[in-house]
Design an enzyme around this catalytic site. Structure first.
Site, mmCIF file in Angstrom:
data_model
loop_
_atom_site.group_PDB
_atom_site.id
_atom_site.type_symbol
_atom_site.label_atom_id
_atom_site.label_comp_id
_atom_site.label_asym_id
_atom_site.label_seq_id
_atom_site.Cartn_x
_atom_site.Cartn_y
_atom_site.Cartn_z
ATOM 1 N N GLY A 161 29.580 17.453 44.823
ATOM 2 C CA GLY A 161 29.560 16.003 44.663
ATOM 3 C C GLY A 161 29.452 15.520 43.235
ATOM 4 N N GLU A 197 28.250 23.684 45.080
ATOM 5 C CA GLU A 197 29.580 23.727 45.693
ATOM 6 C C GLU A 197 30.475 22.624 45.132
ATOM 7 O OE1 GLU A 197 28.302 22.932 49.634
ATOM 8 O OE2 GLU A 197 27.433 24.904 49.943
ATOM 9 N N GLY A 249 33.657 20.595 44.206
ATOM 10 C CA GLY A 249 35.078 20.529 44.555
ATOM 11 C C GLY A 249 35.804 19.718 43.493
ATOM 12 N N ARG A 273 43.792 8.492 48.902
ATOM 13 C CA ARG A 273 42.470 8.072 48.408
ATOM 14 C C ARG A 273 42.352 6.578 48.096
ATOM 15 N NH1 ARG A 273 40.241 9.637 44.353
ATOM 16 N NH2 ARG A 273 38.189 9.982 45.210
ATOM 17 N N TYR A 295 39.559 5.335 50.494
ATOM 18 C CA TYR A 295 38.234 5.213 49.864
ATOM 19 C C TYR A 295 38.172 4.100 48.826
ATOM 20 C CZ TYR A 295 37.932 10.139 51.425
ATOM 21 O OH TYR A 295 37.934 11.290 52.141
ATOM 22 N N CYS A 303 55.664 2.459 55.504
ATOM 23 C CA CYS A 303 55.660 1.240 56.289
ATOM 24 C C CYS A 303 54.235 0.945 56.736
ATOM 25 C CB CYS A 303 56.581 1.393 57.487
ATOM 26 S SG CYS A 303 56.995 -0.179 58.185
ATOM 27 N N GLU A 304 53.458 0.458 55.779
ATOM 28 C CA GLU A 304 52.010 0.315 55.893
ATOM 29 C C GLU A 304 51.625 -0.217 54.511
ATOM 30 O OE1 GLU A 304 49.020 1.089 58.545
ATOM 31 O OE2 GLU A 304 50.720 2.411 58.762
ATOM 32 N N TYR A 322 41.614 16.362 46.735
ATOM 33 C CA TYR A 322 41.860 15.515 47.911
ATOM 34 C C TYR A 322 43.147 14.711 47.767
ATOM 35 C CZ TYR A 322 36.998 16.878 48.132
ATOM 36 O OH TYR A 322 35.847 17.612 48.117
HETATM 37 C C1 LIG Z 1 33.283 18.443 50.359
HETATM 38 C C2 LIG Z 1 32.126 19.320 50.158
HETATM 39 C C3 LIG Z 1 31.762 19.697 48.866
HETATM 40 C C4 LIG Z 1 32.473 19.227 47.617
HETATM 41 O O1 LIG Z 1 32.346 17.886 47.336
HETATM 42 P P1 LIG Z 1 32.953 17.340 45.954
HETATM 43 O O2 LIG Z 1 32.631 15.897 45.952
HETATM 44 O O3 LIG Z 1 34.426 17.575 45.988
HETATM 45 O O4 LIG Z 1 32.296 18.087 44.856
HETATM 46 C C5 LIG Z 1 30.699 20.564 48.734
HETATM 47 N N1 LIG Z 1 30.017 21.040 49.806
HETATM 48 C C6 LIG Z 1 30.354 20.692 51.060
HETATM 49 C C7 LIG Z 1 29.595 21.258 52.188
HETATM 50 C C8 LIG Z 1 31.413 19.817 51.274
HETATM 51 O O5 LIG Z 1 31.725 19.462 52.516
#
Ligand SMILES: *Cc1c(COP(=O)(O)O)cnc(C)c1O
Length: 404
Positions: free
Chosen positions: A222, A263, A265, A302, A306, A332-333, A360
């Site tokens: 996150g 973790e 992403g 996105r 979001y 078409c949206e 994403y």
């Molecule tokens: C999606 C997710 C992440 C990564 O989130 P980011 O915002 O992309 O860093 C990490 N851990 C879990 C369990 C997730 O579902």
């Protein structure tokens, strides 16, 4: 915000591979990974790339090659990681809402597993007893992240086992002597405030004495990246300092040292990615001017899903006079990429680049309106190579069963 591919490189890639096209710059991912490693130096830390952000097998393999482990959100992501050659010790499956058979499959592969429900924990205990160290995904009841849709740890969230069910967890663990190696939480995405992680920590620290075999605290992902010029990323140094401080404040029994897992992403792959589109049509409705590109929410959802902001440049006419545009797709949206955005004059055929398209982006693409998903290109050591072909008409019909 540091975009590492130049306009010239992007124009040449568009010329070679056509548009729309997703482009990923490998070395940018490495740069991000090294920022994490440097910030947490001296901390017993491990990083697992949340591969759902971008699962192209070449990207997963590249991330493995720079020393980062892989986090998965489905059994198929586990399979992609294995297919990419990632060692099972470096794969983590953080599940949510899944059937127990997927956990059995993951255990069959021998990867790390985080379990997120009492029923699956119970089934796991019955089947594996003490024999397979496992993690529990907890819900800390903390509100965090850019907005509600991407907040996952609050007190109404489906994710994780609520911390107030600790007694029920302990009962199951005791009954089956489950080896709880990890306590996990993931509070959301776009988190800019290091204190959110500290709060998560504080919740977990209270639980540590209940799990004497604990080896790992997993704080999820996150980390925020900048999406708007001038916007700040999460301050990793501040985060690392606070994490260290918290650990020092909570001396664990027997001086046992826990490993910290993250973790990330978005942090690893957001900025490495570019979506290059071409302008199909300019529609001057006098009060508004629409620049319609050969893409849409089918390729990058996105903004509509979001309300995400994606920085856009007109790389065909960067010096043109600034005008205001709605940049829209061809679906078409209602599929705005940008509303009332100031951009150098846009002409038919110009190339518009959407930045921060690595995380994403392609991953959430669809064939809506029977459009093709775009090609993906990876740039590494200055070489641009195709890593996924665009869909073809055959792909649209591939799994359809034509009745006689
Ligand atoms: C999606 C997710 C992440 C990564 O989130 P980011 O915002 O992309 O860093 C990490 N851990 C879990 C369990 C997730 O579902």
């Amino acid at each position: 915000m540091a975009y590492s591919l130049s306009h010239q490189e992007l124009i040449s890639i568009a010329g070679e591979f056509g548009t729309p096209v997703y482009v990923y710059h490998a070395e940018k991912i490495k740069e991000q990974y090294e920022k994490l490693v440097a910030a947490f130096e001296g901390c017993n830390t491990r990083f697992f790339y949340a591969s759902k952000a971008l699962t192209n097998i070449n990207i997963v393999r590249y991330i493995d090659s720079i020393g980062c482990s892989i986090d998965c959100s489905s059994i198929n992501e586990v399979r992609i990681a294995l297919e990419a050659g990632v060692a099972k010790e470096n794969i983590l499956y953080t599940s949510n809402g899944i059937d127990f058979s997927e956990i059995e499959a993951a255990a069959g592969y021998g990867v790390h597993i985080n379990i997120d429900s009492l029923p699956n924990l119970e089934k796991f205990g019955k089947k594996y007893g003490h024999g397979y160290p496992v993690g529990i995904r907890l819900r800390p009841n903390i509100m965090a992240g850019g907005n509600l849709k991407i907040s996952t740890g609050h007190d109404k969230s489906k994710f994780g086992i609520p911390v107030q069910q600790l007694e029920a967890i302990k009962k199951i663990v005791a009954e089956h002597r489950i080896f709880i190696r990890t306590l996990h939480l993931h509070t959301g995405s776009d988190i800019s405030d290091a204190d959110v992680f500290v709060k998560g920590f504080e919740v977990l620290f209270d639980l540590i004495p209940s799990f004497p075999e604990l080896e790992v605290i997993d704080l999820g992902g996150g980390f925020k990246v900048p999406y708007v010029p001038g916007e700040k990323a999460i301050d990793l140094r501040v985060l690392a300092r606070k994490v260290k401080q918290s650990f020092d404040d909570h001396q664990l029994a027997g001086n046992k040292s826990l490993q910290i897992w993250f973790e990330p992403g978005k942090f690893l792959v957001s900025e490495c990615g570019y979506l290059i589109t071409k302008v199909n049509v300019i529609k001057d409705n006098s009060d508004q001017v629409f620049a319609g590109v050969n893409s849409g929410l089918n390729h990058l959802i996105r903004p509509m899903m979001y309300d995400a902001f994606h920085y856009i440049e007109n790389i065909s006419n960067p010096g043109g006079p600034l005008k205001r545009y709605n940049v829209t797709g061809y679906i078409c949206e209602t599929d705005n990429f940008a509303t009332d955005r100031s951009l150098p004059e846009i002409r038919e055929g110009d190339l518009l680049v959407l930045y921060n398209a690595g995380a994403y982006g392609f991953e959430m693409a669809s064939n809506y309106n029977s459009r093709y998903r775009p090609a993906e290109v990876m740039v590494r050591e200055g070489r641009a190579r195709l890593i996924r072909k665009a869909d073809s008409f055959d792909d649209l019909l591939r799994n359809q069963v034509l009745l006689p």
